[in-house]
Structures are given as structure tokens and as C-alpha cells.
Design an enzyme around this catalytic site. Structure first.
Site, mmCIF file in Angstrom:
data_model
loop_
_atom_site.group_PDB
_atom_site.id
_atom_site.type_symbol
_atom_site.label_atom_id
_atom_site.label_comp_id
_atom_site.label_asym_id
_atom_site.label_seq_id
_atom_site.Cartn_x
_atom_site.Cartn_y
_atom_site.Cartn_z
ATOM 1 N N CYS A 382 0.837 -1.207 0.000
ATOM 2 C CA CYS A 382 0.000 0.000 0.000
ATOM 3 C C CYS A 382 0.873 1.258 0.000
ATOM 4 O O CYS A 382 1.459 1.572 -1.027
ATOM 5 C CB CYS A 382 -1.004 -0.053 1.139
ATOM 6 S SG CYS A 382 -2.483 0.911 0.750
ATOM 7 N N HIS A 508 -3.690 -5.063 0.349
ATOM 8 C CA HIS A 508 -3.122 -5.603 1.594
ATOM 9 C C HIS A 508 -3.162 -7.126 1.572
ATOM 10 O O HIS A 508 -4.094 -7.730 2.096
ATOM 11 C CB HIS A 508 -3.915 -5.087 2.796
ATOM 12 C CG HIS A 508 -3.717 -3.638 3.064
ATOM 13 N ND1 HIS A 508 -2.798 -3.169 3.973
ATOM 14 C CD2 HIS A 508 -4.299 -2.546 2.514
ATOM 15 C CE1 HIS A 508 -2.827 -1.850 3.991
ATOM 16 N NE2 HIS A 508 -3.735 -1.447 3.112
ATOM 17 N N GLU A 510 -1.575 -9.186 3.276
ATOM 18 C CA GLU A 510 -1.448 -9.801 4.610
ATOM 19 C C GLU A 510 -2.807 -10.185 5.199
ATOM 20 O O GLU A 510 -2.890 -11.070 6.039
ATOM 21 C CB GLU A 510 -0.701 -8.840 5.560
ATOM 22 C CG GLU A 510 -1.455 -7.590 6.016
ATOM 23 C CD GLU A 510 -1.394 -6.415 5.036
ATOM 24 O OE1 GLU A 510 -1.086 -6.644 3.849
ATOM 25 O OE2 GLU A 510 -1.671 -5.279 5.460
HETATM 26 N N1 GLN Z 1 -2.099 6.633 2.680
HETATM 27 C C1 GLN Z 1 -2.161 5.854 1.486
HETATM 28 C C2 GLN Z 1 -3.507 5.972 0.801
HETATM 29 O O1 GLN Z 1 -4.476 6.284 1.435
HETATM 30 C C3 GLN Z 1 -1.818 4.412 1.750
HETATM 31 C C4 GLN Z 1 -2.795 3.732 2.639
HETATM 32 C C5 GLN Z 1 -2.290 2.456 3.248
HETATM 33 O O2 GLN Z 1 -1.092 2.213 3.296
HETATM 34 N N2 GLN Z 1 -3.206 1.629 3.764
HETATM 35 O O3 GLN Z 1 -3.615 5.705 -0.360
#
Ligand code: GLN
Length: 551
Positions: A382, A508, A510
Site C-alpha cells: 500500500c 493488503h 497480509e
Molecule cells: N495513505 C495511502 C492511501 O491512502 C496508503 C494507505 C495504506 O497504506 N493503507 O492511499
């Protein structure tokens, strides 16, 4: 009709109710029963989505896009079944429903009160999953500790259900602490007695007492607890500290927790527990044949719960590779060009963690550069993927002010930009791009080798995305978009052409790693890190041992 098990906690928080609930669920599932677990949390937030990880640990996202408590992660990792929005309910959500109904006029003429209106709504939600017909057993974990003001309506709802239901459809497991007093050389049962008494004053009588303890309970002590807590001696279960959370189901099996539950709930015709795969996994976790040092670059590293699912996914991936994954926590805020070699030099792989906001991002970008230039296996999740994109733009494409508009709204090179659909959103709760979306993978890519398929789905939690107007430039220079959302073209996976293992994912992964289905990117990343470590050892065994010591 489903049967209901409630898990409450006494004496202190952090006793591991989630693990006990998940372990019991695992045992019942291993005997052929269909089980789900839900968590009721007594705080006023509608969900934990807006909570700082320092407050509440990681926010776990379900397939259907609910932002939930991290215990739901344990439920999924243990059971390998999905949870949903319905599996996590907070006081805030209960009140929101009741207040909305009041505004709609559903209670016209009536005074709306905690009893019966709030408790009715709690009960309705407690029974919801059981009424779907999909489960034989619904386990409900009540967050907090008995005696907290905020959990009273939940305990009252449990009391009412106890009264409404047949004895064999309902059961309460109370988790408590038996402290050891060094000076007296004794385990003490008094706090447990008090906590069960408190439950009784609220009209709820536990059927099973699970005792967290550092020392084994003697037969005499078990009898004492049983007598004062008004349960059968066999219903006093010892829960000694375990070296791995994945050992707890086996410990509970030894203690007979599942047999007592089956007996009390009058469940017959179940099979013997089928835990072969689980034991195999545990054996691999406990007996690795190699070891890798993985740098976890994040800004919440002081609190292990902030990256819970990532840490557990590494345990699963380590088992597949028969490899001990040693996590080296590295605070991104303190990585500089001057110290990056010293900080990351001994690593076999680098994971840049998810996150929000500007704090620590420059350190993350320096870490990515180090991994790219030194051919160190790299995995960005992310925000970690977004940092990999920014690093490439700045240092390979020469766009020196490239940034994400999350950190710098005025950058002339917004290689990471706010998603179109997010531009008009101002409210913070539950408004990110959340939950499961499909991703189409390009053939002959690293991602394709990792997943072995071209169609996957993964879970998301973000507002920013790769800015596609830069894609041709990136691809020409060697950073490929190897996975995209088929409907929108949103870049889900980036990878480097000329690197042994460099992958960044917008989603994500994970969140979907379980004991029985370890996540492919984690598994492949550990394999690549193992290879990196082996090569390093071959070329310079002395240097290698020195490097590990500096970590
Ligand atoms: N802050 C970033 C976004 O909102 C990444 C979010 C995250 O790592 N879950 O796109």
C-alpha cells in the site's frame, strides 16, 4: 438452529480472549462443525477505522470492506473462513442504529432507553449470523473486561439471552487471570472469584472458566476455583502461556475445552478433531531449517499490534519455506542517506509497511532506493508500494520533486494521486476504497510467477493511487504495472524488470494469509530472501555473520 457461545473477560484486559475464542472455534471446526466468531466492542466509535494504530493496533479489513478489530484477523487466520461487517459490532454502531430508528419514528410515543431498546438491538445483532442458517455455532467475544461501565449493556444482553434460550443452546466461557505471587510462591484465585462474582451480580453465570496462568494449576487449585465459581472441576481450563498463538488450540484440546462445550451444548455425532494440517504447520514453525532477517520499515514499530497481520503472514510464509523469519523493526523516521547502509546492510529482505501521512516517508523512500540498488528482495504494501513508485520517479526517471499529493499537494509530478472517486469525499469514517477487488495479472511477470494465475482478488484500504498518466514513462524505464483492476485500470501491482525480487502492491495481501492458505506474495518474498541470504553466505560467510550482528 445455531447454538451460541459467549466469551467474556475478567480481571484485566489483554488476556487473549480473541485467541481463546479462535482456538475453541478451530477445535469445533476440526470436528466438522460450522463455526463463526463475532466480536462486540464496547467503545463509541462506529468502527475502528478512524482510530490511530497506537490506540487500537491494526485495523483489519474484511472482504466486504468493513474496517474491524484486529481479533477478526485471528478468527480468519485460524478458521480460514471469511468474516464480514456483521462479525464486528461496536456500541457506536448499536446507538447509531437505534438513534436513526428513533429519528425515523420507529419508537413514536416511547422513551428510548438502554433497556430494552439498546439491549434489544445488541441481541438482534448477536443472533443475526446464527439466523443465517450457515452456522452450527456462533461464538461471540465481548470486548473489554467485566466490570467496565461501557460493557454493561452487552452483559445485560447476554443475561437476557441466557434467560430466553434453552440451556443446551447457550454457554458462557469466562477468561480470567490467575496471578502468581512470587513472595508468597502461590497462584492466587481471589481476582477470579471476584470477577465471577461480578458476573453473577449481573445475572450471568459462566459455564467454563479459562484461567490464564504462568504456572500449572494443581488439582487442588482447580477444585477451589470450581467451588467458588460454581462450575464443575472439569470446566476449569488451564491456559498456560504458549510459545506461539498457533499452539493454543492444541493446548485447549489437551485440556478438553471442546469436549466440555460439546457436552454442555448437547452436540452429538461429531467427528474426532482433524488437526493433521495444523500440527504439520506448527511443526514447521517450531523446527525451521534456515533463517532470514527481514527489515520491517514502518512508523508504528513500537507497537507490534499495529502490523499484526503482516507479522502473522510472515509466520505462515516462514513455515512454507521452513525458515525462521526474524523481523528487524526499523523506524522509517530515522533512516537517512548517511545511515542506511548501517541500518539495512545485514538484511535479507525489506518490507515497507502501509501507512498514512507524511511522517517517516522520506526514510521509506531511502530504504526502497537501497533495496533497488543492492538487489535486496523488496516488498511494498500500500503506502510501501506508493513509496517505491515515488523513489523510482525521483531517482530513475529524474523527476526530483515527484511525490504523492497526500504528502505534497503542490508537487509538479504527482505520480501518486488521489483517486477520482475520493475527490469529493470529506467524511473520514468508512470512506476509503475498502474491501475486495479483482486484479488482472500480466503473463510472464513476477506477479504471475508468484500467484500462478492471471486473476486474483485482494483487499484494499486506501485513497491514493498510481497516476496512470505517468505509466508509459515508468514502463519504458523498467518499472512495470503487472497487475491492474480490470474495470478501472487502477495499478494494483508494480515490479522491476531487472531485479531478482521487487514488488509493490496497492492492496493488503497480509489480510488474506491464513494457516491453511499462506499468502503467495509473502511466501515468494521469503523464498527470494532465503536465496539472497544463501548467496550472500556463499560469497562471504564472515561478512554475513558480522552483518547479522549489526542488526
Ligand atoms: N495513505 C495511502 C492511501 O491512502 C496508503 C494507505 C495504506 O497504506 N493503507 O492511499
Amino acid at each position: 438452529m445455531a447454538k451460541y457461545i459467549f466469551v467474556t473477560g475478567g480481571v484485566t484486559s489483554s488476556l487473549g480472549k480473541g485467541i481463546i475464542a479462535a482456538s475453541l472455534a478451530k477445535l469445533l471446526q476440526s470436528r466438522g462443525l460450522k463455526v463463526t466468531i463475532q466480536k462486540f466492542d464496547p467503545y463509541i466509535n462506529v468502527d475502528p477505522g478512524t482510530l490511530n494504530p497506537y490506540e487500537h493496533g491494526e485495523c483489519y479489513v474484511t472482504e466486504d470492506g468493513a474496517e474491524t478489530d484486529l481479533d477478526l484477523g485471528h478468527y480468519e487466520r485460524f478458521l480460514s473462513t471469511f468474516t464480514t461487517q456483521a462479525n464486528n459490532v461496536t456500541t457506536g454502531r448499536i446507538y447509531q442504529t437505534v438513534i436513526n430508528k428513533e429519528r425515523e419514528g420507529a419508537y413514536l410515543g416511547k422513551t428510548v432507553q438502554v433497556v430494552p431498546h439498546i439491549t434489544d438491538e445488541i441481541k438482534r445483532r448477536m443472533l443475526l449470523l446464527g439466523q443465517s442458517g450457515d452456522y452450527d455455532i456462533v461464538i461471540t467475544e465481548i470486548g473489554g473486561t467485566v466490570g467496565d461501565i461501557e460493557s454493561l449493556p452487552f452483559i445485560e444482553a447476554v443475561r437476557q439471552l441466557q434467560w430466553e434460550m434453552e440451556d443446551e443452546d447457550f454457554l458462557v466461557v469466562h477468561l480470567t487471570l490467575i496471578p502468581y505471587l512470587k513472595a508468597a510462591k502461590e497462584l492466587k484465585t481471589k481476582p477470579t472469584q471476584h470477577s465471577v462474582k461480578l458476573m453473577s451480580e449481573n445475572g450471568v453465570h459462566p459455564d467454563i472458566i479459562v484461567c490464564r496462568t504462568e504456572r500449572s494449576l494443581t488439582a487442588e487449585l482447580r477444585k477451589k476455583i470450581a467451588l467458588f465459581c460454581n462450575v464443575k472441576t472439569e470446566a476449569v481450563i488451564e491456559a498456560m502461556d504458549a510459545s506461539s498463538i498457533y499452539e493454543v488450540p492444541l493446548k485447549m484440546l489437551q485440556e478438553g475445552l471442546d469436549t466440555i462445550v460439546l457436552k454442555k451444548l448437547h452436540i452429538n455425532g461429531y467427528s474426532a478433531p482433524q488437526l493433521g494440517k495444523w500440527k504439520e504447520f506448527l511443526d514447521k514453525v517450531k523446527n525451521p531449517v534456515s533463517k532470514v532477517n527481514i527489515g520491517l520499515i514502518g512508523k508504528y514499530i513500537e507497537l507490534q499490534d499495529a502490523y499484526k497481520s503482516i507479522l502473522e503472514a510472515f509466520v505462515h510464509a516462514g513455515a512454507v519455506n521452513r525458515c525462521k523469519v526474524n523481523i528487524v523493526n526499523i523506524h522509517s523516521e530515522f533512516i537517512t542517506d548517511a545511515n542506511v547502509h548501517e541500518k539495512l546492510g545485514g538484511l535479507d529482505g525489506l518490507l515497507v509497511a502501509p501507512g498514512f501521512g507524511i511522517r517517516g516517508v522520506e526514510g521509506k523512500i531511502i530504504a526502497v532506493k537501497f533495496a533497488r540498488e543492492n538487489r535486496l528482495p523488496f516488498f511494498g504494501i500500500c503506502l510501501g508500494m506508493q513509496m517505491a513508485v515515488i523513489e523510482f520517479a525521483r531517482n530513475v526517471l529524474g523527476l526530483s520533486d515527484a511525490h504523492s499529493t497526500e504528502m505534497d499537494v503542490n508537487t509538479t509530478n504527482p505520480v501518486i494521486d488521489l483517486m477520482e472517486g475520493q475527490k469529493k469525499i470529506t467524511a473520514k469514517g468508512g470512506t476509503m476504497r475498502l474491501g475486495s477487488y479483482p486484479c488482472e495479472i500480466k503473463e510472464n511477470s513476477l506477479a504471475h510467477a508468484v500467484y500462478g494465475t492471471t486473476e486474483i482478488t485482494e483487499r484494499h484500504r486506501h485513497r491514493w493511487e498510481f497516476n496512470n498518466s505517468y505509466l508509459p514513462q515508468f514502463e519504458n524505464a523498467g518499472m512495470l504495472a503487472s497487475g491492474k483492476n480490470p474495470a478501472t485500470g487502477l495499478v494494483e501491482i508494480v515490479e522491476l524488470k531487472d531485479h531478482p525480487f521487487f514488488i509493490g502492491v496497492q492492496y493488503h495481501p497480509e489480510l488474506k494469509s491464513t494457516v491453511e492458505n499462506p499468502q503467495p506474495v509473502f511466501t515468494a518474498f521469503i523464498k527470494a530472501s532465503k536465496e539472497f541470504s544463501e548467496k550472500k553466505n556463499l560469497s562471504n560467510p564472515v561478512l554475513q555473520s558480522e552483518m547479522i550482528q549489526t542488526v
